[in-house]
Design a protein around this motif. Structure first.
Motif, short mmCIF file in Angstrom:
data_model
loop_
_atom_site.label_atom_id
_atom_site.label_comp_id
_atom_site.label_asym_id
_atom_site.label_seq_id
_atom_site.Cartn_x
_atom_site.Cartn_y
_atom_site.Cartn_z
N SER A 150 30.35 45.61 36.42
CA SER A 150 31.55 45.29 36.37
C SER A 150 31.92 43.78 36.38
CB SER A 150 32.55 45.97 37.47
OG SER A 150 32.92 45.24 38.29
N ILE A 154 33.77 43.07 32.77
CA ILE A 154 34.85 42.34 32.85
C ILE A 154 35.32 41.09 32.40
CG2 ILE A 154 37.11 40.87 34.30
CD1 ILE A 154 36.32 43.22 36.92
N TYR A 157 35.46 41.32 28.72
CA TYR A 157 36.67 41.82 28.02
C TYR A 157 37.50 41.03 27.97
CZ TYR A 157 40.87 44.86 29.01
OH TYR A 157 42.38 45.73 29.14
N TRP A 158 37.68 39.62 28.89
CA TRP A 158 38.33 38.55 28.76
C TRP A 158 38.33 37.73 28.01
CZ3 TRP A 158 38.11 36.62 34.98
CH2 TRP A 158 38.77 37.44 35.30
N PHE A 354 41.19 41.22 39.52
CA PHE A 354 41.16 42.50 39.29
C PHE A 354 40.04 42.97 39.82
CE2 PHE A 354 39.36 45.56 35.63
CZ PHE A 354 40.64 44.85 34.40
N ALA A 357 38.28 49.00 38.28
CA ALA A 357 37.53 48.60 37.62
C ALA A 357 36.06 50.61 37.77
CB ALA A 357 36.57 47.88 37.68
#
Length: 376
Positions: A150, A154, A157-158, A354, A357
């Motif tokens: 994760s 992440i 994703y950012w 965050f 997830a």
């Protein structure tokens, strides 16, 4: 100064139509209280007592927050969303602090948190760590647990901003111009997606943007945030694209959602079964201090933390030293050879920002442990 500056670069007409899930504007803000820990706290007390009886130390924290956001605009939008966020982390340590392990989970309300399961995970890892094995830096077959996966996904994703890709500034830029949408990134049928209605990971169903950036625009406040696939069966299918940039590129607008799921829908193995099928490799617990080295390849560096274990013949045989790693999550997806079933997890590095997830365990045949770390 505002008049002289002219219109903002991302200026587009404000959203006028209320999206699904607009919420009750007139209701009082949602609240939380200490009562959210009514069942959790006694279980935690029992876990601390059991650790003490074993001659081990148990540390950690649990927190719960409830945020209500009201969003109004001059077009008549009156939206509201409630976001409960909870997490718990447990650290087990030996009395001399030479051994350290971790377990954690995210939650909306703590009713689905099993302290016994978290404490059992800590106890098991403490048992594994009683034998110490020193290994040199190198490339190792490595099992990345959901938490570590994760943190890497992440960060990926950012960075999924369409404008940066279109202008050649990130890993999703296509050599010679444009972006890599349509390109295969993973040999496994891995899908990376976001869905504001995903059970247990529910998030705001519309955009809430306090300041414009490459990933979001204040002019898109209130724009519906539907479920979206970022990678579909291993192929890059979408990048984050606010409406203003979408209009310039004649491409669809796509908005980020505050959760992330990675899954191989054909996967049947559990993480435990993946460990049992490992002849020789490393099993990580978490990653830490992750920093970007090269945006063009999304090369990241960081440290392993709170337990790196050696697996031999399908069994954990001891704990090894920590490492510094150098890996690109995009490149890593292409080299992954197995994924487990997906489960909800708590990111270790990024859980201040965050927490929502769900990830699988990934098997990477040649994860790059670039140097030995003295960190515990």
């Amino acid at each position: 100064a505002a008049r002289d500056a002219g219109p903002a670069e991302d200026a587009v007409p404000l959203v006028a139509e209320a999206p699904p899930g607009a919420g009750d504007w007139s209701a009082d803000p949602a609240e939380t209280s200490i009562e959210v820990f009514a069942e959790f706290a006694p279980q935690l007390g029992q876990a601390f007592g059991e650790a003490r009886d074993r001659g081990e130390l148990l540390f950690g924290f649990a927190e719960h927050s409830m945020r209500t956001t009201y969003l109004g605009s001059s077009t008549g939008l009156r939206l509201r969303t409630d976001q409960p966020t909870g997490r718990v982390e447990l650290n087990g340590k030996s009395p001399d602090f030479a051994r350290s392990v971790w377990s954690g989970t995210g939650t909306r309300d703590f009713r689905d948190v099993s302290v016994a399961a978290l404490a059992a995970d800590v106890e098991r890892k403490m048992g594994w760590s009683q034998r110490r094995i020193d290994l040199p830096a190198g490339r190792y077959e490595t099992l990345l647990p959901p938490s570590a996966v994760s943190d890497l996904m992440i960060y990926l994703y950012w960075t999924m901003e369409a404008r940066d890709a279109d202008e050649g500034r990130n890993v999703f830029a296509r050599p010679g111009g444009g972006n890599r949408i349509g390109e295969r990134l993973a040999e496994l049928p891995l899908t990376l997606r976001s869905d504001p209605a995903h059970p247990g990971l529910e998030a705001a169903p519309f955009q809430v943007v306090p300041a414009s950036s490459g990933a979001a625009s204040v002019f898109d406040n209130g724009l519906a945030a539907p479920a979206i696939d970022w990678i579909t069966d291993g192929v890059l299918t979408n990048l984050v694209r606010p409406r203003a940039w979408a209009l310039k590129q004649t491409a669809p607008a796509t908005v980020a959602v505050d959760n992330l799921v990675l899954e191989d829908r054909s996967a049947t193995a559990s993480p435990e079964e993946m460990v049992a099928a490992t002849e020789r490799g490393l099993l990580l617990t978490t990653l830490w201090y992750i920093r970007e080295v090269d945006p063009q390849t999304l090369l990241l560096t960081g440290l392993t933390r709170d337990g790196v274990f050696l697996v031999e013949g399908g069994e954990v045989t001891g704990a090894v030293n920590n490492f510094r790693f150098n890996e690109s999550p995009v490149d890593l997806l292409g080299r992954t050879v197995q994924a487990s079933r997906t489960e909800r997890t708590l990111p270790r590095e990024w859980n201040d920002w965050f927490t929502r997830a769900a990830m699988p365990m990934l098997r990477v045949p040649d994860f790059n442990m670039s140097s030995v770390s003295p960190a515990s």
